[in-house]
Design an enzyme around this catalytic site. Sequence first.
Site: not given
Ligand code: AMP
Length: 110
Positions: A31-32, A88, A96, A101, A103
């Site tokens: 995760d970024i 989520n 988001e 995905h 976590h």
């Molecule tokens: P969610 O809130 O469950 O949709 O989680 C999306 C996750 O993706 C968040 O924790 C972000 O930090 C992560 N994220 C967004 N863009 C990237 C990316 N390019 N590479 C890795 N993780 C990402």
Amino acid sequence: MVNDCIFCKIAAREIPSNFLYEDDDFIVIKDINPHAPVHLLIIPKRHIRSINDLQEQDKELVGSMFIVAKKMAKEQGVNESGYKVGFNVEKGGGQEIFHLHLHLLGGWKK
Ligand code: AMP
Ligand code: ZN
């Protein structure tokens, strides 16, 4: 592949990313914006918006996601100390990125 879906683009290697794991159905990336010392995302290559969009025929895929999570937890050395896995779901659930995905979070100090 869905236009403007960042995880579709990452899985298709249109956006550079470091895959910690890849097979025919999944990629795993860090995760970024990590919320734990170990924070991985297990992402199916096929675009599914959220848990709400799962179909009966996705049972095996969903089961496999947890097997990948289990393997990654071991590889990251958090299997014995413990970790969390979770989805989520939609905006109210904190989603988001609208591409399914899982976590995986762990690695906190004891
Ligand atoms: P969610 O809130 O469950 O949709 O989680 C999306 C996750 O993706 C968040 O924790 C972000 O930090 C992560 N994220 C967004 N863009 C990237 C990316 N390019 N590479 C890795 N993780 C990402
Ligand atoms: Zn997608």
